[in-house]
Design a protein around this motif. Structure first.
Motif, mmCIF file in Angstrom:
data_model
loop_
_atom_site.group_PDB
_atom_site.id
_atom_site.type_symbol
_atom_site.label_atom_id
_atom_site.label_comp_id
_atom_site.label_asym_id
_atom_site.label_seq_id
_atom_site.Cartn_x
_atom_site.Cartn_y
_atom_site.Cartn_z
ATOM 1 N N GLY A 1 45.548 60.697 49.263
ATOM 2 C CA GLY A 1 45.434 60.969 50.144
ATOM 3 C C GLY A 1 46.179 62.728 49.772
ATOM 4 O O GLY A 1 45.375 63.672 49.604
ATOM 5 N N ILE A 2 47.391 62.887 49.204
ATOM 6 C CA ILE A 2 47.974 63.973 48.855
ATOM 7 C C ILE A 2 47.643 63.991 46.843
ATOM 8 O O ILE A 2 47.197 64.917 47.444
ATOM 9 C CB ILE A 2 49.709 63.076 48.701
ATOM 10 N N VAL B 1 55.714 58.908 46.331
ATOM 11 C CA VAL B 1 55.054 58.693 47.876
ATOM 12 C C VAL B 1 54.748 56.569 47.195
ATOM 13 O O VAL B 1 55.525 55.951 47.910
ATOM 14 C CB VAL B 1 54.647 59.389 48.812
ATOM 15 N N GLY B 2 53.924 57.201 46.517
ATOM 16 C CA GLY B 2 53.511 55.596 46.181
ATOM 17 C C GLY B 2 54.833 55.182 45.142
ATOM 18 O O GLY B 2 54.492 53.535 45.618
ATOM 19 N N MET B 3 55.496 55.252 44.352
ATOM 20 C CA MET B 3 56.206 54.642 43.589
ATOM 21 C C MET B 3 57.498 54.189 44.431
ATOM 22 O O MET B 3 58.098 53.163 44.782
ATOM 23 C CB MET B 3 56.757 55.722 42.820
ATOM 24 N N SER C 1 47.193 49.446 52.372
ATOM 25 C CA SER C 1 48.572 50.411 53.129
ATOM 26 C C SER C 1 48.537 51.954 53.210
ATOM 27 O O SER C 1 47.324 51.951 52.603
ATOM 28 C CB SER C 1 49.152 50.216 51.594
ATOM 29 N N PRO C 2 48.625 51.730 54.532
ATOM 30 C CA PRO C 2 48.848 53.106 55.114
ATOM 31 C C PRO C 2 49.519 53.366 54.647
ATOM 32 O O PRO C 2 49.381 55.131 54.034
ATOM 33 C CB PRO C 2 49.285 52.675 56.218
ATOM 34 N N ALA D 1 42.331 53.451 46.472
ATOM 35 C CA ALA D 1 43.403 52.850 47.779
ATOM 36 C C ALA D 1 42.713 51.882 49.137
ATOM 37 O O ALA D 1 43.023 51.195 49.693
ATOM 38 C CB ALA D 1 43.655 53.765 48.286
ATOM 39 N N LEU D 2 41.308 52.202 48.914
ATOM 40 C CA LEU D 2 40.253 52.023 50.041
ATOM 41 C C LEU D 2 40.120 50.338 49.885
ATOM 42 O O LEU D 2 40.246 48.904 50.426
ATOM 43 C CB LEU D 2 39.405 52.182 51.265
ATOM 44 N N LEU D 3 39.190 50.314 48.756
ATOM 45 C CA LEU D 3 38.173 49.456 47.854
ATOM 46 C C LEU D 3 39.229 48.037 46.890
ATOM 47 O O LEU D 3 38.641 46.924 47.911
ATOM 48 C CB LEU D 3 37.580 49.776 46.747
#
Length: 326
Positions: A143-144, A295-297, A135-136, A123-125
């Motif tokens: 993180g979850i 949440v990602g979906m 994306s926050p 999610a970071l790289l």
């Protein structure tokens, strides 16, 4: 025409949902492999992995002759071969070597927790390498999922040497995902998976010879063959191709969220076959993994709905005509 389009939206599953399903199925097959690997405890580790990727790679390459598409016939450039070799070095051979070395010097729970950092790392790289801001919402989802993986795996302990090998396994897995995203759309998931698996075979055989010497060449017994066949067909051929099918459709960051399904599937599999009992932490971890994936979906679906609400551009209007002011 509008009615037909509306009916199609209700009767056809969203493309993103199918991609998430493919990624989840992939990680489920990988997670179920955890209790299967117990059968191979007395078999040379790297030899078993070499057989696994040889059989899995041959199955995938064989499928190429049955499923013709532009991706399966596109010419492989020199740069593509370089990426395929890097995939074999990182996520196939390298990951397995690093993982096995880590497990020899650290608790499996500690190693699993380290590798559970894959969703956050991707999610970071992934956006940073594409020169865009992370994306926050996806970072929160990752993180979850990572917290859920930690609850499921536990923290454990080990020597700094073992934890360093675990970190190397994490890096290898992240490199695999990032490199695969750059080549899979042009060459296809089955082709990339098959060639990467076959390229890793001599690397694993070399590791087997260095580690076990002449003892590396043993004939598996019947139960070991069954375990190796599961690993080859489900945890390799199907898992690798399904994962790479998802990557170009929902992106590396969202595909990485589904990595949390592997430890959950491992817990369920050990419970089903009677070699383990789920604890409260396992259940809580599974719930958190599911929440993170949802949440990602929803983040993706919300973005698509926002794009669909944008007013259509009038292409008949002259380009240099200014907007009327109120």
């Amino acid at each position: 025409m509008a009615l037909t389009d509306s009916l199609r939206q209700f009767t056809t599953p969203p493309r993103g949902a199918l991609a998430f399903g493919a990624a989840l199925a992939s990680m489920t097959f990988v997670g179920i492999a955890t209790p299967v690997l117990v059968v191979l405890d007395d078999y040379p580790v790297f030899t078993g992995q070499a057989i696994r990727f040889l059989v899995g790679g041959l199955l995938l390459v064989g499928l190429l002759n049955l499923r013709r598409s532009p991706a399966t016939t596109a010419p492989i450039r020199l740069g593509d071969w370089g990426r395929i070799v890097l995939l074999a070095l990182s996520g196939v051979a390298g990951f397995n070597v690093f993982l096995i070395m880590a497990l020899r010097h650290a608790d499996p729970s500690a190693v699993g927790t380290i590798i559970g950092g894959v969703p956050i790392a991707l999610a970071l790289l992934s956006p940073l390498l594409a020169r865009r801001r992370p994306s926050p919402h996806l970072l929160a989802a990752a993180g979850i999922v990572t917290v859920g993986i930690t609850l499921t795996q536990g923290l454990g302990g080990g020597t700094w040497y073992g934890l360093a090998w675990g970190a190397a396994a994490l890096a290898a897995e992240v490199i695999y995902h990032l490199v695969a995203a750059s080549v899979v759309e042009r060459l296809g998931a089955i082709r990339v998976s098959g060639y990467a698996c076959l390229t890793a075979v001599p690397m694993l055989l070399l590791a087997a010879i260095v580690t076990d010497g002449t003892a590396a060449f043993q004939t598996p017994d019947s139960s070991e063959w069954i375990a190796l066949l599961y690993l080859s067909v489900f945890a390799t051929a199907l898992a690798f191709s399904l994962w790479l099918v998802a990557v170009p459709r929902i992106g590396v960051e969202r595909t990485g969220l589904c990595a949390g399904a592997a430890p959950v599937a491992a817990v369920v599999a050990t419970w089903v076959i009677g070699t383990g009992d789920p604890q409260i932490a396992d259940t809580a971890g599974a719930v958190l993994v599911a929440v993170g994936i949802v949440v990602g979906m929803r983040t993706r679906q919300s973005r698509k709905r926002a794009e669909s609400r944008q007013p259509a551009v009038n292409h008949d209007r002259p380009v240099n005509q200014a907007d009327p002011t109120p």
